[in-house]
Design an enzyme around this catalytic site. Structure first.
Site, short mmCIF file in Angstrom:
data_model
loop_
_atom_site.label_atom_id
_atom_site.label_comp_id
_atom_site.label_asym_id
_atom_site.label_seq_id
_atom_site.Cartn_x
_atom_site.Cartn_y
_atom_site.Cartn_z
N THR A 193 39.88 40.29 0.75
CA THR A 193 39.85 41.54 1.52
C THR A 193 40.28 42.73 0.67
O THR A 193 39.72 43.82 0.79
CB THR A 193 40.78 41.43 2.75
OG1 THR A 193 40.26 40.43 3.63
CG2 THR A 193 40.87 42.74 3.49
N SER A 223 38.11 34.51 0.25
CA SER A 223 38.93 33.32 -0.01
C SER A 223 38.53 32.13 0.86
O SER A 223 38.91 31.00 0.56
CB SER A 223 40.41 33.62 0.17
OG SER A 223 40.75 33.81 1.53
N THR A 265 43.42 36.57 1.89
CA THR A 265 44.58 36.03 2.59
C THR A 265 44.33 34.70 3.29
O THR A 265 45.26 33.93 3.50
CB THR A 265 45.10 37.04 3.65
OG1 THR A 265 44.04 37.32 4.58
CG2 THR A 265 45.55 38.33 2.99
N ASP A 266 43.07 34.42 3.66
CA ASP A 266 42.83 33.25 4.51
C ASP A 266 43.23 31.93 3.88
O ASP A 266 43.69 31.02 4.57
CB ASP A 266 41.35 33.20 4.94
CG ASP A 266 41.02 34.26 5.99
OD1 ASP A 266 41.96 34.82 6.56
OD2 ASP A 266 39.83 34.50 6.22
#
Length: 329
Positions: free
Chosen positions: A12, A53, A84-85
């Site tokens: 992101t 990710s 972030t995932d």
């Protein structure tokens, strides 16, 4: 002057709007224009990949680790920008792949892309630079929303908020803001009982227990996996009456396939022998991992299986504290 290498992987933080939604599109050089320059820090940047990710795979963890090891003598610290995932999985994997590294490695990202209003990316990048340049700690960490977490303890718990990550079953190590860092917890020195190792066996399976889970899944697991992680209920319990899962565990163990028992509950870990439903699992050969989170268990089992297929040795290694990943079993 501290020398830092920023390795970009997409996510992101580097995403731009496309017809299909947000997707990584910002170059590493563009990303670096948002980093606040400092007189006491010299930064270099290298783009490794440009992935959401969600598409990150164990092979990508090896690429990131390899690049850090290749440059470990040239820089005082490293920053990895990441989506972030799956950043919790990558932080854990790098904690094992880089085990014993004598430099700090800080992973960070953002919930809102760079360049958009109210983005948290600039703050997180600046905090990662602060931590990597000022800390005396070595190893892998996750820096997000002003807090520093052990790489093996960070779990994403929110999809939108800035405070997306929590340190599970372990104290936050430091707070960071506006170029200043305050130590919150000093990790106990860890005796390196395991050796560094830089490859993985990804042939594992994570099975989440739920009421109604069919016992037939174990026939597939015996034929197609090298290791199984079961997210149990509560303290390590699995059903043993209707839809009895215990024979399935025994079938895996008989085939020399390790069965690692974690819990679906984030906080406080498990005490597998507290209840009959857990003790039966342990007696069948399930290996408890105490207060480890699933992200760390996944990465560690891949790391361990690539080193040995001996069941006893696997148990010993999984239950050996490595990068502060486990507090009790």
């Amino acid at each position: 002057m501290k020398k830092l290498l920023v390795l970009t992987t997409g996510g992101t933080i580097a995403s731009t709007k496309t017809a299909q939604g947000l997707a990584p599109g910002m170059t590493a050089d563009e990303l670096m224009t948002y980093v606040v320059p400092r007189d006491d820090v010299m930064m270099s940047v290298e783009n490794i990949m440009g992935k959401d990710s969600t598409n990150m795979q164990p092979e990508d963890w090896l690429i990131i680790a390899g690049r850090i090891l290749e440059h470990q003598d040239e820089f005082d610290g490293f920053i990895v920008t990441h989506g972030t995932d799956t950043m919790g999985y990558t932080a854990a994997a790098l904690s094992y792949l880089l085990y014993g590294i004598k430099k700090p490695v800080a992973l960070t990202g953002s919930q809102i892309p760079l360049g958009e209003m109210q983005s948290d990316a600039i703050r997180n990048l600046d905090d990662a630079v602060t931590f990597a340049s000022k800390t005396h700690l070595t190893g892998v960490y996750l820096v997000f929303n002003g807090l520093v977490m052990m790489g093996t303890r960070a779990v994403k718990t929110k999809t939108k908020s800035y405070d997306a990550f929590e340190s599970i079953n372990y104290p936050y190590l430091a707070s960071v803001n506006a170029g200043e860092m305050v130590s919150l917890y000093e990790p106990e020195p860890e005796e390196p009982l395991l050796k560094s190792h830089t490859s993985l066996d990804p042939n594992i399976f994570v099975l989440k227990a739920f009421p109604g889970l069919s016992v037939d899944i174990f026939d597939y697991l015996v034929a197609h996996t090298h290791g199984v992680i079961i997210e149990s209920f509560g303290n390590g319990g699995l059903p043993f009456q209707r839809r009895n899962l215990i024979p399935g565990i025994e079938k895996l163990i008989a085939a020399d396939i390790p069965v690692i028992i974690t819990t679906q509950i984030l906080e406080e870990g498990q005490d597998i022998n507290l209840y009959e439903v857990g003790k039966r699992v342990a007696d069948a050969g399930g290996v408890t991992v105490g207060d480890m989170n699933t992200e760390a268990v996944v990465a560690k089992l891949m790391w361990v299986l690539d080193q040995t297929r001996d069941p006893q040795r696997i148990t010993e290694m999984i239950q050996t504290q490595t990068a502060h990943d486990i507090g009790f079993v």
